[in-house]
Design an enzyme around this catalytic site. Structure first.
Site, PDB file in Angstrom:
ATOM      1  N   GLY A  31       0.818  -1.213   0.000  1.00 54.52           N
ATOM      2  CA  GLY A  31       0.000   0.000   0.000  1.00 54.52           C
ATOM      3  C   GLY A  31       0.848   1.258   0.000  1.00 54.52           C
ATOM      4  O   GLY A  31       2.016   1.224  -0.365  1.00 54.52           O
ATOM      5  N   GLU A  35       3.823   6.206  -7.901  1.00 54.19           N
ATOM      6  CA  GLU A  35       3.954   5.982  -9.348  1.00 54.19           C
ATOM      7  C   GLU A  35       4.709   4.694  -9.680  1.00 54.19           C
ATOM      8  O   GLU A  35       4.547   4.149 -10.769  1.00 54.19           O
ATOM      9  CB  GLU A  35       4.632   7.181 -10.011  1.00 54.19           C
ATOM     10  CG  GLU A  35       3.808   8.466  -9.952  1.00 54.19           C
ATOM     11  CD  GLU A  35       2.445   8.324 -10.636  1.00 54.19           C
ATOM     12  OE1 GLU A  35       2.416   7.908 -11.803  1.00 54.19           O
ATOM     13  OE2 GLU A  35       1.421   8.622  -9.990  1.00 54.19           O
ATOM     14  N   GLY A  36       5.553   4.230  -8.771  1.00 56.00           N
ATOM     15  CA  GLY A  36       6.247   2.953  -8.990  1.00 56.00           C
ATOM     16  C   GLY A  36       5.238   1.813  -9.021  1.00 56.00           C
ATOM     17  O   GLY A  36       5.231   0.980  -9.946  1.00 56.00           O
ATOM     18  N   HIS A  37       4.362   1.787  -8.022  1.00 57.17           N
ATOM     19  CA  HIS A  37       3.305   0.766  -7.997  1.00 57.17           C
ATOM     20  C   HIS A  37       2.410   0.921  -9.230  1.00 57.17           C
ATOM     21  O   HIS A  37       1.995  -0.055  -9.839  1.00 57.17           O
ATOM     22  CB  HIS A  37       2.435   0.923  -6.747  1.00 57.17           C
ATOM     23  CG  HIS A  37       3.173   0.769  -5.448  1.00 57.17           C
ATOM     24  ND1 HIS A  37       3.344   1.817  -4.580  1.00 57.17           N
ATOM     25  CD2 HIS A  37       3.766  -0.296  -4.873  1.00 57.17           C
ATOM     26  CE1 HIS A  37       4.014   1.392  -3.511  1.00 57.17           C
ATOM     27  NE2 HIS A  37       4.292   0.120  -3.661  1.00 57.17           N
ATOM     28  N   GLN A 148      11.885  -3.775 -10.036  1.00 59.06           N
ATOM     29  CA  GLN A 148      13.342  -3.897  -9.982  1.00 59.06           C
ATOM     30  C   GLN A 148      13.918  -3.131  -8.787  1.00 59.06           C
ATOM     31  O   GLN A 148      15.009  -3.421  -8.320  1.00 59.06           O
ATOM     32  CB  GLN A 148      13.930  -3.366 -11.297  1.00 59.06           C
ATOM     33  CG  GLN A 148      15.421  -3.477 -11.424  1.00 59.06           C
ATOM     34  CD  GLN A 148      15.896  -4.899 -11.196  1.00 59.06           C
ATOM     35  OE1 GLN A 148      15.348  -5.843 -11.760  1.00 59.06           O
ATOM     36  NE2 GLN A 148      16.901  -5.051 -10.342  1.00 59.06           N
ATOM     37  N   GLN A 153      14.757  -8.874  -3.521  1.00 57.10           N
ATOM     38  CA  GLN A 153      13.428  -9.483  -3.349  1.00 57.10           C
ATOM     39  C   GLN A 153      13.021 -10.232  -4.624  1.00 57.10           C
ATOM     40  O   GLN A 153      12.514 -11.360  -4.562  1.00 57.10           O
ATOM     41  CB  GLN A 153      12.437  -8.373  -3.032  1.00 57.10           C
ATOM     42  CG  GLN A 153      10.984  -8.787  -3.017  1.00 57.10           C
ATOM     43  CD  GLN A 153      10.117  -7.669  -2.467  1.00 57.10           C
ATOM     44  OE1 GLN A 153      10.190  -7.337  -1.297  1.00 57.10           O
ATOM     45  NE2 GLN A 153       9.306  -7.067  -3.310  1.00 57.10           N
ATOM     46  N   SER A 185       9.629   5.526  -3.346  1.00 51.39           N
ATOM     47  CA  SER A 185       9.452   4.560  -2.261  1.00 51.39           C
ATOM     48  C   SER A 185       8.429   5.118  -1.290  1.00 51.39           C
ATOM     49  O   SER A 185       8.371   6.333  -1.071  1.00 51.39           O
ATOM     50  CB  SER A 185      10.780   4.354  -1.529  1.00 51.39           C
ATOM     51  OG  SER A 185      10.557   3.767  -0.268  1.00 51.39           O
ATOM     52  N   SER A 186       7.656   4.226  -0.708  1.00 50.87           N
ATOM     53  CA  SER A 186       6.690   4.670   0.300  1.00 50.87           C
ATOM     54  C   SER A 186       7.417   5.299   1.485  1.00 50.87           C
ATOM     55  O   SER A 186       6.829   6.048   2.255  1.00 50.87           O
ATOM     56  CB  SER A 186       5.853   3.483   0.783  1.00 50.87           C
ATOM     57  OG  SER A 186       5.293   2.807  -0.319  1.00 50.87           O
ATOM     58  N   ARG A 187       8.706   4.991   1.625  1.00 56.14           N
ATOM     59  CA  ARG A 187       9.467   5.516   2.777  1.00 56.14           C
ATOM     60  C   ARG A 187      10.044   6.908   2.521  1.00 56.14           C
ATOM     61  O   ARG A 187      10.537   7.542   3.457  1.00 56.14           O
ATOM     62  CB  ARG A 187      10.574   4.547   3.158  1.00 56.14           C
ATOM     63  CG  ARG A 187      10.044   3.251   3.785  1.00 56.14           C
ATOM     64  CD  ARG A 187      11.146   2.368   4.344  1.00 56.14           C
ATOM     65  NE  ARG A 187      10.608   1.288   5.140  1.00 56.14           N
ATOM     66  CZ  ARG A 187      10.443   0.018   4.720  1.00 56.14           C
ATOM     67  NH1 ARG A 187      10.774  -0.308   3.492  1.00 56.14           N
ATOM     68  NH2 ARG A 187       9.961  -0.896   5.533  1.00 56.14           N
TER      69      ARG A 187
HETATM   70  P1  AMP Z   1       6.045  -2.349  -1.646  1.00 55.36           P
HETATM   71  O1  AMP Z   1       4.670  -1.806  -1.521  1.00 55.36           O
HETATM   72  O2  AMP Z   1       7.111  -1.378  -1.298  1.00 55.36           O
HETATM   73  O3  AMP Z   1       6.201  -3.696  -0.981  1.00 55.36           O
HETATM   74  O4  AMP Z   1       6.267  -2.627  -3.204  1.00 55.36           O
HETATM   75  C1  AMP Z   1       5.384  -3.412  -3.953  1.00 55.36           C
HETATM   76  C2  AMP Z   1       5.972  -3.677  -5.314  1.00 55.36           C
HETATM   77  O5  AMP Z   1       6.212  -2.434  -5.983  1.00 55.36           O
HETATM   78  C3  AMP Z   1       7.340  -4.395  -5.227  1.00 55.36           C
HETATM   79  O6  AMP Z   1       7.418  -5.365  -6.260  1.00 55.36           O
HETATM   80  C4  AMP Z   1       8.309  -3.273  -5.446  1.00 55.36           C
HETATM   81  O7  AMP Z   1       9.545  -3.695  -5.998  1.00 55.36           O
HETATM   82  C5  AMP Z   1       7.546  -2.397  -6.418  1.00 55.36           C
HETATM   83  N1  AMP Z   1       8.067  -1.016  -6.363  1.00 55.36           N
HETATM   84  C6  AMP Z   1       8.228  -0.243  -5.267  1.00 55.36           C
HETATM   85  N2  AMP Z   1       8.786   0.940  -5.600  1.00 55.36           N
HETATM   86  C7  AMP Z   1       8.989   0.912  -6.940  1.00 55.36           C
HETATM   87  C8  AMP Z   1       9.555   1.825  -7.888  1.00 55.36           C
HETATM   88  N3  AMP Z   1      10.009   3.027  -7.528  1.00 55.36           N
HETATM   89  N4  AMP Z   1       9.582   1.447  -9.186  1.00 55.36           N
HETATM   90  C9  AMP Z   1       9.117   0.229  -9.580  1.00 55.36           C
HETATM   91  N5  AMP Z   1       8.582  -0.678  -8.735  1.00 55.36           N
HETATM   92  C10 AMP Z   1       8.530  -0.348  -7.428  1.00 55.36           C
END
Ligand code: AMP
Length: 283
Positions: A31, A35-37, A148, A153, A185-187
């Site tokens: 959650g 934009e990455g998600h 990526q 992971q 990143s969410s962080r």
């Molecule tokens: P998370 O919610 O952080 O566990 O991420 C969920 C999925 O989104 C994972 O497969 C991450 O690798 C991917 N993800 C997170 N940040 C990015 C990003 N900046 N670009 C591409 N994919 C991302």
């Protein structure tokens, strides 16, 4: 768009779609969608008939001193983004659904879990492999989409899928970055304005290392030393690790050749950021 909390309901919806000949894509997340998600969801939407997005902040992948309690939870905003991207199902199970009282079984990713982030986040990849293994058993998609951005992971999950004979294809999507190069990143929201500006040095340092590798630098230790010193000299961040490993096996490298993953984890105050680049150098 359906929001589903129970295992039985998501299983039924996916199996109905598959019985009708549909291909099912799955994007697991914690959650706080950005934009990455979104890029993963878009690709999944393009390539599948049914798109399942999971949102689950997985306690098993956080250490006791980590940010599980303060990890951002933004259901409303997440639903809006999912709807915009035409997600069919959001699966958001409770902790009790995923880990009922007396839960015992974990997936151990072996030596892939011990290097890079695994050295500093004890038990992290065991938690990741376990939750993704469970989600794949529950959702049973045809294709799994990963980013990526979390390179280790992706390697751990690919291997788990192979070792456990899970019938799912894996697609790894490119890292989405802000205009200054910082990986989304969410962080990132934990960073102060000054830290946020400085954090762009991580990608600059990785890019510089890639350029040196492409220009003929063959000494992996020299590349790593340079990444470390650039980050330290251009920011207030502390480097948890910088590493140069084989992109598929994560084996440490002395010499730069083949498919190379250069990765780093950097702390700005209490916030830990990771990033990586993969590139190839002909043997
Ligand atoms: P998370 O919610 O952080 O566990 O991420 C969920 C999925 O989104 C994972 O497969 C991450 O690798 C991917 N993800 C997170 N940040 C990015 C990003 N900046 N670009 C591409 N994919 C991302």
């Amino acid at each position: 768009m359906q929001v589903i909390r129970s295992i039985e309901s998501v299983r039924r919806a996916v199996s109905n779609a598959q019985s009708a000949g549909g291909r099912v894509g799955f994007v697991p997340t914690m959650g706080a969608l950005h934009e990455g998600h979104r890029s993963l969801i878009r690709r999944c939407r393009r390539e599948n008939d049914l798109v399942v997005l999971s949102i689950f902040v997985n306690p098993a992948q956080f250490g006791p001193a980590e940010d599980f309690a303060r990890y951002p939870r933004e259901q409303k905003k997440d639903k809006k983004l999912a709807k915009e991207e035409k997600v069919d199902i959001i699966f958001c199970p409770s902790i009790k659904t995923m880990y009922p009282k007396g839960y015992l079984t974990y997936i151990d990713a072996g030596k892939l879990a011990e290097s890079l982030c695994g050295r500093f986040r004890q038990g992290h990849f065991r938690g990741v492999a376990t939750v993704v293994g469970k989600l794949l058993n529950i959702v049973a998609p045809d294709v799994l989409y990963l980013g990526q951005k979390d390179a280790q992971q992706a390697v751990v999950i690919r291997r788990m899928i192979r070792d456990l004979n899970l019938p799912v294809a894996v697609e790894v999507c490119p890292t989405v970055r802000d205009s200054d190069g910082l990986a989304l990143s969410s962080r990132n929201r934990y960073l102060s304005q000054a830290q946020r500006t400085e954090a762009a040095v991580i990608y600059r340092a990785l890019k510089e290392a890639r350029a040196r590798g492409r220009q003929g630098e063959r000494d992996a230790h020299a590349l790593v030393r340079r990444i470390r010193s650039k980050i330290l000299s251009e920011s207030s961040g502390t480097v948890e690790y910088a590493a140069c490993v084989h992109a598929d096996t994560l084996a440490p490298l002395k010499k730069i050749e083949g498919r190379i993953l250069i990765a780093a984890a950097v702390r700005f105050g209490r916030t830990r950021l990771i990033d990586n680049i993969i590139f190839s150098v002909k043997v």
